[in-house]
Design an enzyme around this catalytic site. Structure first.
Site, PDB file in Angstrom:
ATOM      1  CG  LEU A   1      -2.788  -5.611  11.386  1.00 28.78           C
ATOM      2  CD1 LEU A   1      -3.302  -4.380  12.127  1.00 28.78           C
ATOM      3  CD2 LEU A   1      -1.757  -6.341  12.233  1.00 28.78           C
TER       4      LEU A   1
ATOM      5  N   GLY B   1      -6.522  -1.544  -0.039  1.00 26.49           N
ATOM      6  CA  GLY B   1      -7.937  -1.227  -0.126  1.00 26.49           C
ATOM      7  C   GLY B   1      -8.804  -2.432  -0.431  1.00 26.49           C
TER       8      GLY B   1
ATOM      9  CB  THR C   1      -1.069   4.117   3.959  1.00 30.07           C
ATOM     10  OG1 THR C   1      -1.370   2.719   3.801  1.00 30.07           O
ATOM     11  CG2 THR C   1      -2.199   4.959   3.398  1.00 30.07           C
ATOM     12  CG  ASN C   2       1.364   1.793   6.607  1.00 34.23           C
ATOM     13  OD1 ASN C   2       1.625   2.722   7.349  1.00 34.23           O
ATOM     14  ND2 ASN C   2       0.150   1.280   6.516  1.00 34.23           N
TER      15      ASN C   2
ATOM     16  N   PRO D   1       0.815  -1.219   0.000  1.00 30.28           N
ATOM     17  CG  PRO D   1       0.176  -0.836   2.232  1.00 30.28           C
ATOM     18  CD  PRO D   1       0.924  -1.816   1.347  1.00 30.28           C
TER      19      PRO D   1
ATOM     20  N   GLY E   1      -8.059  -5.840   4.433  1.00 27.86           N
ATOM     21  CA  GLY E   1      -8.503  -4.548   3.930  1.00 27.86           C
ATOM     22  C   GLY E   1      -8.667  -3.511   5.025  1.00 27.86           C
TER      23      GLY E   1
ATOM     24  CB  CYS F   1      -5.998  -0.209   8.357  1.00 31.05           C
ATOM     25  SG  CYS F   1      -5.007  -1.681   8.667  1.00 31.05           S
TER      26      CYS F   1
END
Length: 483
Positions: A420, A200, A119-120, A117, A218, A251
């Site tokens: 996760l 996502g 984001t990370n 992703p 997700g 998330c």
């Protein structure tokens, strides 16, 4: 023509990477456990040494988050993860039950496709590389286009460390031309054994529908319940520490705070003391306009932004020092924007009469995009904590801890992880924090423990003596018929 050519180059690149990865994994599978463990250690050390640089690159390229927090995630994904997995048995004989006479043998799954992703990006790549190699697999990364440079740099660091220990070329690789077509080719390739998908909803669904076994996770829509017995000051401090960590891009960060009416004023006062700002009137409308796309999805422009940035985008004025913008929301669902996941410094706030109503509201929030993921409760009433644990459809119920740090194993004893699991209820194949143990096949050698006393059947075949007797009987019968 340029777009088509790019897609074709991407597909061709994937085919080459898979071919090389398959060959490298076969060679890597012959390595001793001791050598594999040493390679994983070197990868961890190399990533740790570059943690700061990679974090800064990720923020610069994506515009998401805070580099100091991304550095922390890089350390969790390298140093802390290595300490957790270094003594884990994953290859060869991993368990022997002498009483049941069963021997378990771990074997690699093969080539792993890892979706990363934006984001990370750096921390997720480090983490997935370590757990893949620890379990004897090769790994190919599919980076998010928005995080291509920092992901490629991360993979370069990992490849160099692996090569220095004699790992075969192609064991760790990354697409340099990320396209949807190329990623689809990677996920559906017959020589890819497993997909590790983090991102996502659409991407995770694509992984599960590819026909290749997948571990996908997700979005989360994490509620935080502050029960009347909680230490309010500490609870707010932990919620803010979590929600501001990397500007809320994890998330597992809190998305809504739910509290009881009898302590609601105290909770609100404490939020304001510690940097929370409650939006009012037109301010709410202005923020709502920029937090969603016309279709009702999360606006990527607000992801990983600070409260100050969001206020500026919305055209509102907030005091200095504000850490999180909070909206007192009235309901849950698509018509209530703050009830959804917000990977930024925005929080919903709800007031309920008691913990029973709070339990029901948290369930509704989870149904609104967070089933199977995570929830946090702040309470000193063990009975109520247990009730939440028994009834909430989450894979992690975190108690009196920041949700972000708790879920990834930074402030709790959970396995350090950046993928996760959300369980079947959340559309995932596992509810665990994913680790090397999820990336192996287990062969079981089982000895007989219960003698069923099976006796060989009696030999009912006709021997020579039986044949002679039958012949005499037939002859006598024929004589009788003639008479």
């Amino acid at each position: 023509m340029d777009i088509k050519d790019r897609d074709l180059r991407s597909i061709q690149e994937v085919r080459f990477l898979v071919k090389e990865a398959k060959k490298a994994q076969k060679e890597f599978a012959k390595f001793s456990t001791e050598l594999i463990n040493e390679i994983v250690k070197q990868l961890s050390m190399a990533a740790r040494a570059e943690a700061e640089n990679l974090a800064k690159m990720a923020v610069e390229e994506t515009g998401f988050g805070i580099w100091q927090d991304k550095m922390t995630k890089n350390i969790v994904a390298s140093e802390k993860l290595y300490e957790h997995i270094k003594d884990m048995k994953t290859i060869g004989i991993i368990n022997e039950d002498k009483d049941r006479k069963i021997v378990e043998i771990g074997t690699p799954v093969g080539v792993i496709a890892a979706l990363i992703p934006s984001t990370n990006p750096t921390s997720t790549a480090i983490y997935k590389a370590l757990i893949a190699l620890k379990s004897g697999n090769a790994i190919i990364f599919s980076p998010h286009p928005r995080a291509l440079k920092c992901t490629l740099k991360t993979v370069e660091v990992l490849k160099k460390a692996a090569a220095g220990m004699g790992a075969p070329e192609g064991l760790i690789s990354c697409m340099s031309i990320p396209t949807i077509e190329g990623t689809n080719e990677l996920m559906k390739h017959e020589d890819v054994s497993l997909i590790l998908a983090t991102g996502g909803t659409a991407m995770v669904k694509a992984a599960y529908s590819s026909g290749t076994p997948a571990l996908g996770v997700g979005p989360g829509n994490v509620p935080a319940f502050i029960e009347r017995s909680a230490d309010v000051k500490k609870s707010i401090s932990k919620i803010l520490a979590s929600k501001t960590f990397d500007n809320g891009t994890v998330c597992a960060s809190e998305q809504a705070v739910v509290t009881e009416r009898c302590i609601a004023d105290k909770v609100k006062d404490e939020f304001e003391k510690q940097g929370g700002y409650f939006l009012k009137g037109e301010e709410i409308d202005r923020v709502v306009k920029i937090m969603e796309t016309p279709s009702g999805g999360m606006n990527p422009k607000i992801v990983g932004k600070s409260a100050k940035d969001i206020a500026a985008m919305a055209g509102i004025t907030i005091p200095d020092g504000v850490k999180v913008l909070i909206c007192e929301e009235k309901g849950v669902g698509k018509e209530y924007p703050f009830s959804k996941e917000k990977l930024t410094q925005l929080l919903a706030f709800y007031t309920v009469e008691d913990w029973i109503e709070g339990c029901e509201l948290c369930y509704k929030l989870l149904e609104n995009g967070g089933l199977g993921h995570t929830m946090v409760i702040h309470s000193n009433n063990e009975e109520i904590i247990r009730e939440f644990a028994l009834k909430k459809p989450v894979s992690r119920l975190l108690v009196n801890t920041p949700s972000t740090q708790g879920a990834i194993g930074l402030s709790t004893g959970l396995a350090p992880a950046l993928t996760l699991g959300c369980g079947a209820v959340g559309g995932s194949a596992t509810s665990d924090n994913v680790g090397p143990e999820h990336l192996i096949n287990i062969r079981r050698m089982a000895y007989e423990v219960d003698d069923l006393d099976i006796k060989p059947e009696e030999d009912k075949s006709i021997d020579k003596l039986d044949i002679e007797a039958i012949c005499k009987m037939v002859i006598e019968e024929l004589k009788n018929i003639k008479k």
